[in-house]
Design an enzyme around this catalytic site. Structure first.
Site, PDB file in Angstrom:
ATOM      1  N   THR A 198      -6.178   8.959   6.990  1.00 24.19           N
ATOM      2  CA  THR A 198      -6.063   7.706   6.261  1.00 24.19           C
ATOM      3  C   THR A 198      -7.462   7.251   5.872  1.00 24.19           C
ATOM      4  O   THR A 198      -8.442   7.641   6.496  1.00 24.19           O
ATOM      5  CB  THR A 198      -5.360   6.634   7.106  1.00 24.19           C
ATOM      6  OG1 THR A 198      -5.141   5.457   6.325  1.00 24.19           O
ATOM      7  CG2 THR A 198      -6.180   6.257   8.322  1.00 24.19           C
ATOM      8  N   GLY A 199      -7.539   6.427   4.847  1.00 24.22           N
ATOM      9  CA  GLY A 199      -8.839   5.931   4.424  1.00 24.22           C
ATOM     10  C   GLY A 199      -9.209   6.397   3.031  1.00 24.22           C
ATOM     11  O   GLY A 199      -8.340   6.692   2.212  1.00 24.22           O
ATOM     12  N   SER A 252       0.807  -1.219   0.000  1.00 28.74           N
ATOM     13  CA  SER A 252       0.000   0.000   0.000  1.00 28.74           C
ATOM     14  C   SER A 252       0.836   1.264   0.000  1.00 28.74           C
ATOM     15  O   SER A 252       0.291   2.356  -0.073  1.00 28.74           O
ATOM     16  CB  SER A 252      -0.940   0.012   1.211  1.00 28.74           C
ATOM     17  OG  SER A 252      -0.206   0.011   2.410  1.00 28.74           O
ATOM     18  N   THR A 283       1.655   7.069   0.022  1.00 24.57           N
ATOM     19  CA  THR A 283       0.756   5.972  -0.321  1.00 24.57           C
ATOM     20  C   THR A 283       0.895   5.595  -1.790  1.00 24.57           C
ATOM     21  O   THR A 283       1.315   6.404  -2.617  1.00 24.57           O
ATOM     22  CB  THR A 283      -0.707   6.366  -0.044  1.00 24.57           C
ATOM     23  OG1 THR A 283      -1.567   5.251  -0.274  1.00 24.57           O
ATOM     24  CG2 THR A 283      -1.147   7.521  -0.933  1.00 24.57           C
ATOM     25  N   ARG A 334      -6.070   8.736 -10.966  1.00 22.86           N
ATOM     26  CA  ARG A 334      -6.740   9.085  -9.710  1.00 22.86           C
ATOM     27  C   ARG A 334      -5.716   9.537  -8.670  1.00 22.86           C
ATOM     28  O   ARG A 334      -4.660   8.959  -8.511  1.00 22.86           O
ATOM     29  CB  ARG A 334      -7.513   7.882  -9.190  1.00 22.86           C
ATOM     30  CG  ARG A 334      -8.284   8.145  -7.881  1.00 22.86           C
ATOM     31  CD  ARG A 334      -7.525   7.699  -6.651  1.00 22.86           C
ATOM     32  NE  ARG A 334      -8.331   7.803  -5.414  1.00 22.86           N
ATOM     33  CZ  ARG A 334      -7.857   7.590  -4.197  1.00 22.86           C
ATOM     34  NH1 ARG A 334      -6.580   7.258  -4.037  1.00 22.86           N
ATOM     35  NH2 ARG A 334      -8.631   7.708  -3.137  1.00 22.86           N
ATOM     36  N   THR A 387      -2.477   4.010   3.680  1.00 18.32           N
ATOM     37  CA  THR A 387      -1.497   5.075   3.711  1.00 18.32           C
ATOM     38  C   THR A 387      -0.660   4.931   4.971  1.00 18.32           C
ATOM     39  O   THR A 387      -1.151   4.428   5.962  1.00 18.32           O
ATOM     40  CB  THR A 387      -2.260   6.429   3.797  1.00 18.32           C
ATOM     41  OG1 THR A 387      -3.161   6.517   2.696  1.00 18.32           O
ATOM     42  CG2 THR A 387      -1.314   7.605   3.805  1.00 18.32           C
TER      43      THR A 387
END
Length: 337
Positions: free
Chosen positions: A247-248, A94, A214, A224, A196
């Site tokens: 994060t997320g 990731s 990330t 993106r 991340t």
């Protein structure tokens, strides 16, 4: 519980996307060395320094950052070196080398860094360079710009001595090929395995810096960009007040300029914990919010060294190195239904 295990546990039921066991085969209990939120006491006026906190279970990264601080380095050096540990970790899938690619098979990196003076640098859609966070620092220090993107960011990195390399490892390539068999693209973090590393540090001088890096949403559309390289969304530092990193699902963080919001709430007098909780409430209480389908988490620190963390769903965790102890803490969360 690590980042990927969390994603499995909060996956949207019945979603039409098949991912191999290499991505979601994991246990349903937190790691044995994890602890329960929260976070820290506000009672002492004495600064609790030095301090490093980071999203998820990244003890090697926080250990490296603390090593820098204990050797006399500043907070900016610490967060850069700490994030580089995860960028080089091919098993993470990731961040950096070994990150899961976009749906066309390209590993693209986003990163930013911010110092105690308010200076910042960022790279978006960077390819073939492992240490995106270090390139972001070079953008901050060696250019008149804040952000470089794509091929321009890559050429800048090469001009600064960064060696290009293929970031798509065999493991990530295998996972991508398995995803392609029944690929049904939906930008839902709980399905598509994204995360991340965000890191905040306060050095012995009381100065704060932060960084975020990330490989972004796995199997995303080409081009993106999420919140991680966006100053104020993925990361914000105000050396008078404190700092926050997110994060997320980046799209949801961007919509509320989440990290800036947390710091401003601390400026208004809220504790880091209460500020993180309020920022999450801004997301889940929006009209027609589909918050059950995605995750967002925040970590924050104020000038005294008090910290906070909060997420939408369970299993988000924080790694904290303070008082000589490097530990994982399970964050409190909103969705307890």
């Amino acid at each position: 519980m690590n980042r990927r295990k969390f994603i499995k546990n909060t996956a949207l039921t019945g979603a039409g996307l098949t991912i191999g066991k290499s991505l979601i085969g994991c246990a349903d209990k937190p790691a044995e060395d994890s602890k329960t939120a929260i976070v820290s006491s506000e009672s002492s006026s004495k600064a609790k320094l030095p301090l490093v906190i980071a999203t998820w279970h990244v003890k090697e990264a926080t250990a490296k950052a603390m090593e820098v601080l204990q050797a006399g380095g500043n907070a900016l050096d610490a967060v850069e070196e700490g994030c580089r540990v995860e960028e080089a970790n091919e098993k993470g899938q990731s961040v950096g080398k070994g990150g899961l690619p976009d749906r066309d098979g390209n590993v693209t990196l986003d990163a930013c860094i911010m110092d105690n003076y308010g200076n910042c640098g960022s790279v978006v859609y960077l390819q073939n360079i492992t240490h995106a966070v270090s390139v972001a620092r070079k953008v901050m220090e060696d250019t008149p710009h804040v952000m470089l993107a794509g091929e321009g960011a890559k050429q800048f990195a090469i001009s600064k001595g960064f060696e290009p390399e293929d970031l798509l490892t065999n493991a990530s390539k295998k996972a991508w090929k398995k995803w392609k068999i029944e690929a049904k693209y939906k930008p839902i973090i709980n399905i598509e395995n994204h995360d991340t590393i965000g890191m905040l540090a306060i050095d012995q001088n009381g100065d704060i810096s932060g960084a975020c890096t990330t490989s972004g949403l796995a199997y995303k559309m080409g081009g993106r960009v999420g919140d991680s390289p966006i100053i104020g969304s993925g990361l914000f530092v105000d050396n008078e007040i404190g700092a926050c990193v997110a994060t997320g699902l980046g799209e949801e963080v961007v919509k509320t300029v989440g990290s800036f919001l947390v710091v401003e709430l601390m400026r208004q007098g809220k504790s880091p914990q209460n500020a993180c909780e309020e920022a999450i409430s801004r997301i889940v209480n929006k009209p027609n919010s589909n918050y059950k389908d995605f995750q967002v988490g925040y970590i924050a620190v104020n000038k005294k060294g008090d910290i906070g963390s909060y997420s939408i769903h369970q299993w988000f965790s924080v790694t904290k190195f303070q008082y000589g102890v490097n530990e994982q803490i399970q964050s409190d969360y909103f969705n307890k239904a």
